[in-house]
Motif scaffolding. Structure first.
Motif, PDB file in Angstrom:
ATOM      1  N   GLY A 131      24.552  53.298   1.774  1.00  0.00           N
ATOM      2  CA  GLY A 131      24.677  52.541   0.626  1.00  0.00           C
ATOM      3  C   GLY A 131      24.592  53.397  -0.745  1.00  0.00           C
ATOM      4  N   PHE A 132      24.511  52.724  -1.633  1.00  0.00           N
ATOM      5  CA  PHE A 132      24.655  53.705  -3.094  1.00  0.00           C
ATOM      6  C   PHE A 132      23.142  54.351  -3.373  1.00  0.00           C
ATOM      7  N   VAL A 133      22.101  53.525  -2.864  1.00  0.00           N
ATOM      8  CA  VAL A 133      20.638  54.715  -3.159  1.00  0.00           C
ATOM      9  C   VAL A 133      21.000  55.810  -2.371  1.00  0.00           C
ATOM     10  N   GLY A 134      21.195  55.730  -1.098  1.00  0.00           N
ATOM     11  CA  GLY A 134      21.345  56.914  -0.163  1.00  0.00           C
ATOM     12  C   GLY A 134      22.063  57.795  -0.749  1.00  0.00           C
ATOM     13  N   ASP A 135      23.382  57.612  -1.341  1.00  0.00           N
ATOM     14  CA  ASP A 135      24.105  58.523  -1.811  1.00  0.00           C
ATOM     15  C   ASP A 135      23.552  59.138  -3.068  1.00  0.00           C
ATOM     16  N   ALA A 136      23.010  58.151  -3.996  1.00  0.00           N
ATOM     17  CA  ALA A 136      22.409  58.762  -4.906  1.00  0.00           C
ATOM     18  C   ALA A 136      21.205  59.948  -4.887  1.00  0.00           C
ATOM     19  N   ILE A 137      20.617  59.563  -3.672  1.00  0.00           N
ATOM     20  CA  ILE A 137      19.336  60.324  -3.535  1.00  0.00           C
ATOM     21  C   ILE A 137      19.927  61.598  -2.873  1.00  0.00           C
ATOM     22  N   THR A 138      21.045  61.511  -2.060  1.00  0.00           N
ATOM     23  CA  THR A 138      21.551  62.720  -1.390  1.00  0.00           C
ATOM     24  C   THR A 138      22.363  63.705  -2.721  1.00  0.00           C
ATOM     25  N   THR A 139      22.664  62.899  -3.572  1.00  0.00           N
ATOM     26  CA  THR A 139      23.459  63.649  -4.773  1.00  0.00           C
ATOM     27  C   THR A 139      22.371  64.356  -5.307  1.00  0.00           C
ATOM     28  N   LEU A 140      21.147  63.695  -5.669  1.00  0.00           N
ATOM     29  CA  LEU A 140      20.040  64.316  -6.335  1.00  0.00           C
ATOM     30  C   LEU A 140      19.456  65.650  -5.473  1.00  0.00           C
ATOM     31  N   ALA A 141      19.450  65.406  -4.048  1.00  0.00           N
ATOM     32  CA  ALA A 141      18.883  66.484  -3.212  1.00  0.00           C
ATOM     33  C   ALA A 141      19.749  67.692  -3.431  1.00  0.00           C
ATOM     34  N   LEU A 142      20.897  67.614  -3.417  1.00  0.00           N
ATOM     35  CA  LEU A 142      21.738  68.789  -3.672  1.00  0.00           C
ATOM     36  C   LEU A 142      21.677  69.413  -5.220  1.00  0.00           C
ATOM     37  N   LEU A 143      21.354  68.396  -6.204  1.00  0.00           N
ATOM     38  CA  LEU A 143      21.326  68.888  -7.488  1.00  0.00           C
ATOM     39  C   LEU A 143      20.039  69.554  -7.578  1.00  0.00           C
ATOM     40  N   VAL A 144      19.087  69.269  -7.211  1.00  0.00           N
ATOM     41  CA  VAL A 144      17.589  69.836  -7.446  1.00  0.00           C
ATOM     42  C   VAL A 144      17.352  71.254  -6.847  1.00  0.00           C
ATOM     43  N   GLN A 145      18.435  71.688  -6.181  1.00  0.00           N
ATOM     44  CA  GLN A 145      18.491  73.015  -5.648  1.00  0.00           C
ATOM     45  C   GLN A 145      18.611  74.050  -7.183  1.00  0.00           C
ATOM     46  N   ARG A 146      18.711  73.553  -7.977  1.00  0.00           N
ATOM     47  CA  ARG A 146      19.007  74.432  -9.180  1.00  0.00           C
ATOM     48  C   ARG A 146      17.906  74.029 -10.188  1.00  0.00           C
ATOM     49  N   THR A 147      17.436  75.037 -10.839  1.00  0.00           N
ATOM     50  CA  THR A 147      16.155  74.811 -11.567  1.00  0.00           C
ATOM     51  C   THR A 147      16.496  73.890 -12.869  1.00  0.00           C
ATOM     52  N   ARG A 148      17.608  74.169 -13.450  1.00  0.00           N
ATOM     53  CA  ARG A 148      17.702  73.249 -14.622  1.00  0.00           C
ATOM     54  C   ARG A 148      17.952  71.554 -14.205  1.00  0.00           C
ATOM     55  N   HIS A 149      18.542  71.322 -13.156  1.00  0.00           N
ATOM     56  CA  HIS A 149      18.670  70.049 -12.518  1.00  0.00           C
ATOM     57  C   HIS A 149      17.347  69.366 -12.003  1.00  0.00           C
ATOM     58  N   ARG A 150      16.613  70.356 -11.393  1.00  0.00           N
ATOM     59  CA  ARG A 150      15.188  69.862 -11.252  1.00  0.00           C
ATOM     60  C   ARG A 150      14.513  69.458 -12.259  1.00  0.00           C
ATOM     61  N   ASN A 151      14.566  70.361 -13.240  1.00  0.00           N
ATOM     62  CA  ASN A 151      13.842  70.184 -14.406  1.00  0.00           C
ATOM     63  C   ASN A 151      14.183  68.614 -15.148  1.00  0.00           C
ATOM     64  N   ALA A 152      15.653  68.569 -14.943  1.00  0.00           N
ATOM     65  CA  ALA A 152      16.166  67.164 -15.577  1.00  0.00           C
ATOM     66  C   ALA A 152      15.660  65.991 -14.545  1.00  0.00           C
ATOM     67  N   VAL A 153      15.475  65.949 -13.278  1.00  0.00           N
ATOM     68  CA  VAL A 153      15.077  64.937 -12.513  1.00  0.00           C
ATOM     69  C   VAL A 153      13.594  64.967 -12.813  1.00  0.00           C
ATOM     70  N   MET A 154      12.682  65.833 -13.201  1.00  0.00           N
ATOM     71  CA  MET A 154      11.205  65.850 -13.268  1.00  0.00           C
ATOM     72  C   MET A 154      11.386  65.157 -14.585  1.00  0.00           C
ATOM     73  N   LYS A 155      12.076  65.220 -15.504  1.00  0.00           N
ATOM     74  CA  LYS A 155      11.922  64.836 -16.997  1.00  0.00           C
ATOM     75  C   LYS A 155      12.019  63.083 -16.880  1.00  0.00           C
ATOM     76  N   CYS A 156      12.772  62.734 -16.116  1.00  0.00           N
ATOM     77  CA  CYS A 156      13.177  61.095 -16.123  1.00  0.00           C
ATOM     78  C   CYS A 156      12.355  60.737 -14.878  1.00  0.00           C
ATOM     79  N   SER A 157      11.275  61.195 -14.456  1.00  0.00           N
ATOM     80  CA  SER A 157      10.615  60.782 -13.299  1.00  0.00           C
ATOM     81  C   SER A 157      11.235  60.399 -12.106  1.00  0.00           C
TER      82      SER A 157
END
Length: 179
Positions: free
Chosen positions: A1-27
Motif C-alpha cells: 500500500g501507499f504507506v509501505g511504499d512511502a516508508i520504503t522510499t524514505l528508508a532509501l533516502l535517509v542513507q544520505r545525510t541531507r535526506h536524513r536531516n530533512a526527515v528529522m526536521k519534519c519528525s
C-alpha cells in the motif's frame, strides 16, 4: 500500500545525510514509529519500517531521535508478535526487525541499556532455537549480542540463556556462508 511504499522510499533516502536531516526536521521518524506501534498485518509494512530504522540510525543524533520516538519498544513488540502469520514470512520479518534492533544498539549505550532492561533476551533465544537454519536471523542476533556484551550485567544472562551454544552451533551450520 501507499504507506509501505512511502516508508520504503524514505528508508532509501535517509542513507544520505541531507535526506536524513530533512526527515528529522519534519519528525518523520516519529510518524514511522507510530505506524510500527499499531497492530500491523502487512509484513511489507513492518519490513519497510525496520529497514527505515536500520538506515536512519547511522549517526548518533538520528539514533537518539528514533530512540526518543520509542523505536526499541516498537521493534521488540513487533518481533514478539505471536500473531505474525507464517504466510507473512514471520522469520524473515523477525530477522529484519532484529537487524534494526542491532543497528540501534551498535553504538548507543542508551539503546543497549534499554534493551537489557526490557527482559527480552529469553524471547530472542527461543526464536533462534526455533529457527536454526535462518542465517539472517542469526547474523542479526550476533549484532544484538555483540552490543549487549558491553554491559557487564548482560554477560551472565547471555551465557545462561544458551547464546554461547546457539552461536557455536550457528558457526558450524553456516561455516561456508560468506555474507
Amino acid at each position: 500500500g501507499f504507506v509501505g511504499d512511502a516508508i520504503t522510499t524514505l528508508a532509501l533516502l535517509v542513507q544520505r545525510t541531507r535526506h536524513r536531516n530533512a526527515v528529522m526536521k519534519c519528525s518523520g521518524a516519529s510518524v514511522i514509529m507510530d505506524v510500527l506501534k499499531r497492530p500491523v498485518k502487512e509484513a511489507a509494512l513492518v519490513i519497510a519500517a525496520a529497514r527505515f530504522v536500520s538506515n536512519f540510525v547511522t549517526k548518533e543524533e538520528s539514533c537518539q531521535a528514533v530512540l526518543q520516538c520509542g523505536a526499541l519498544p516498537a521493534l521488540l513488540a513487533s518481533f514478539d508478535d505471536e500473531l505474525l502469520p507464517a504466510e507473512l514470512g514471520s522469520v524473515h520479518v523477525r530477522s529484519t526487525l532484529l537487524a534494526a534492533v542491532a543497528a540501534c544498539c551498535a553504538d548507543s549505550n542508551d539503546a543497549q541499556r534499554t534493551l537489557r532492561e526490557a527482559n527480552w533476551m529469553s524471547n530472542l533465544a527461543k526464536v533462534l532455537q526455533a529457527n536454526p537454519e535462518h542465517l539472517q536471523l542469526h547474523e542479526a542476533a550476533m549484532g544484538v549480542l555483540r552490543a549487549l556484551s558491553r554491559i557487564k550485567e548482560a554477560l551472565e544472562e547471555i551465557v545462561n540463556l544458551g547464546f554461547v551454544v546457539i552461536t557455536i552451533r550457528a558457526m558450524q551450520r553456516f561455516s561456508s556462508a560468506t555474507v
